[in-house]
Design a protein around this motif. Structure first.
Motif, PDB file in Angstrom:
ATOM      1  N   GLY A 172       1.030  -1.294   0.019  1.00  0.00           N
ATOM      2  CA  GLY A 172       0.179  -0.008  -0.085  1.00  0.00           C
ATOM      3  C   GLY A 172       0.872   1.196  -0.148  1.00  0.00           C
ATOM      4  N   GLY A 174       1.527   3.456  -2.299  1.00  0.00           N
ATOM      5  CA  GLY A 174       1.217   4.369  -3.216  1.00  0.00           C
ATOM      6  C   GLY A 174       2.225   4.633  -4.339  1.00  0.00           C
ATOM      7  N   GLU A 195       0.436  -2.760  -4.789  1.00  0.00           N
ATOM      8  CA  GLU A 195      -0.686  -1.762  -4.798  1.00  0.00           C
ATOM      9  C   GLU A 195      -1.607  -2.211  -5.551  1.00  0.00           C
ATOM     10  N   VAL A 199      -3.733   2.650  -8.707  1.00  0.00           N
ATOM     11  CA  VAL A 199      -2.582   3.284  -8.002  1.00  0.00           C
ATOM     12  C   VAL A 199      -1.249   3.291  -8.598  1.00  0.00           C
ATOM     13  N   THR A 218       7.294  -3.316  -9.194  1.00  0.00           N
ATOM     14  CA  THR A 218       5.881  -3.091  -8.766  1.00  0.00           C
ATOM     15  C   THR A 218       5.065  -4.350  -8.864  1.00  0.00           C
ATOM     16  N   SER A 220       0.619  -5.531  -8.620  1.00  0.00           N
ATOM     17  CA  SER A 220      -0.670  -5.146  -8.546  1.00  0.00           C
ATOM     18  C   SER A 220      -1.592  -6.277  -8.029  1.00  0.00           C
ATOM     19  N   PHE A 240      -2.072   1.809   5.677  1.00  0.00           N
ATOM     20  CA  PHE A 240      -2.845   0.701   4.820  1.00  0.00           C
ATOM     21  C   PHE A 240      -3.844  -0.044   6.028  1.00  0.00           C
TER      22      PHE A 240
END
Length: 336
Positions: A172, A174, A195, A199, A218, A220, A240
């Motif tokens: 979480g 961001g 995330e 986002v 990253t 998701s 979060f």
């Protein structure tokens, strides 16, 4: 246990101005529900809820917010008016100011049009409910990133003093502000930013250059369902857990703890109502009301509740107050 490194950054008064209405709305709600008058008759939560036709759990959260503002007191299992509330907020008393204060609320609506009154041309709102979801998400992520960047260095300072090792799991996180700050100057450092997909799309728009993502991968999805193939030396939960209620938070904390390497750190950044610093405690209680209003089951959790939910192989958690109004709860998993 709470440790403070410093207080009063120069941006905090601006944040307090922006959320000043949280305090006034808590006061107005209590006056509308006649809580101060009813507390003179019965101190028990159940009796107060029945007399005021309120939902017990929500009323208790409102009372805790009022307590943080010094208007009521919680002692001996009951709720009591504070000195100023007893003098000015109990209906029927000669010094009662409730009607006057509620009139201030009546005057509130025109203030939302101040910029329109001053401007010589039509103004477009920065954000409104009619905007599409992607635009609203971008605005949210950009706003949270601005604050996260301000707070990141304080967190980095505390973690550096404790000593930490990678890799980093930023749940979480961001647009990755904290991961970016942690990896700055760390040769070969690696972080996984986990995330929601929307986002991460917003984060990519905010930080289009590859250099901003050096060392940061990253992924998701929904953390509650996600399976991970590795463990991490530093697991971050940044603002979060307050999206979730107590039961789900316990489950999420257990999962995050299970992903922490032996000897690694579990770090939770949030607004904690039970910190020893008043500015943070007030913000924690008011933010709890904000989560009650803007989420399905979210709340600001007590650090003592999180500590009680930790697995047995974690050290007792320590709450560190950051410069400003939030804190980080840190616990290390014992080496096997």
């Amino acid at each position: 246990m709470s440790e403070t490194i410093s207080t009063g950054p120069d941006w905090l008064p601006l944040e307090n101005m922006a959320t000043a209405y949280w305090q006034s709305e808590v006061l107005f709600a209590a006056l509308e529900l006649e809580l101060f008058t009813r507390l003179e008759e019965d101190a028990a939560l159940e009796a107060l809820a029945a007399a005021a036709n309120c939902r017990g759990p929500e009323l208790e959260r409102l009372l805790f917010a009022l307590e943080s503002l010094g208007l009521v007191e919680n002692r001996d299992g009951g709720w009591y008016n504070g000195k100023s509330a007893r003098r000015y907020l109990v209906s029927g008393r000669e010094s009662y100011l409730g009607d006057f204060l509620l009139y201030r609320r009546y005057l509130q609506a025109p203030w939302t049009k101040l910029s329109v009154k001053v401007s010589s041309q039509p103004l477009a709102a920065a954000l409104n409910a009619a905007d599409d979801y992607e635009r609203r998400t971008l605005y949210y992520v950009r706003a949270m990133d601005a604050l996260a960047r301000l707070k990141a260095q304080g967190i980095v300072q505390i973690l550096a003093a404790l000593g930490w090792q990678g890799p980093v799991l930023d749940i979480g996180g961001g647009s990755g502000a904290l991961s970016r700050a942690l990896l700055s100057g760390v040769e070969g450092g690696r972080a996984l930013l986990y995330e929601l997909p929307e986002v991460l799309r917003a984060a990519a728009e905010l930080y289009p250059r590859p250099a901003a993502w050096r060392g940061i991968e990253t992924k998701s999805g929904d953390f509650r369902q996600q399976e991970f193939q590795e463990s991490f030396g530093l697991v971050l939960l940044g603002n979060f857990l307050h999206i979730y209620g107590r039961r789900e938070t316990g489950e999420l904390l257990e999962k995050a703890a299970g992903l922490t390497m032996p000897g690694g750190l579990l770090v939770i950044h949030d607004y904690f109502p039970d910190t020893g610093r008043r500015v943070s405690a007030v913000k924690g209680r008011l933010y709890d009301i904000n989560m009650m209003l803007n989420t399905c089951s979210g709340r600001c959790h007590l650090s003592s509740e999180l500590a009680a939910s930790l697995p047995d192989d974690f050290e007792p958690g320590v709450l560190h107050d950051l410069p400003g109004d939030s804190s980080i709860f840190i616990s290390r998993r014992r080496a096997q």
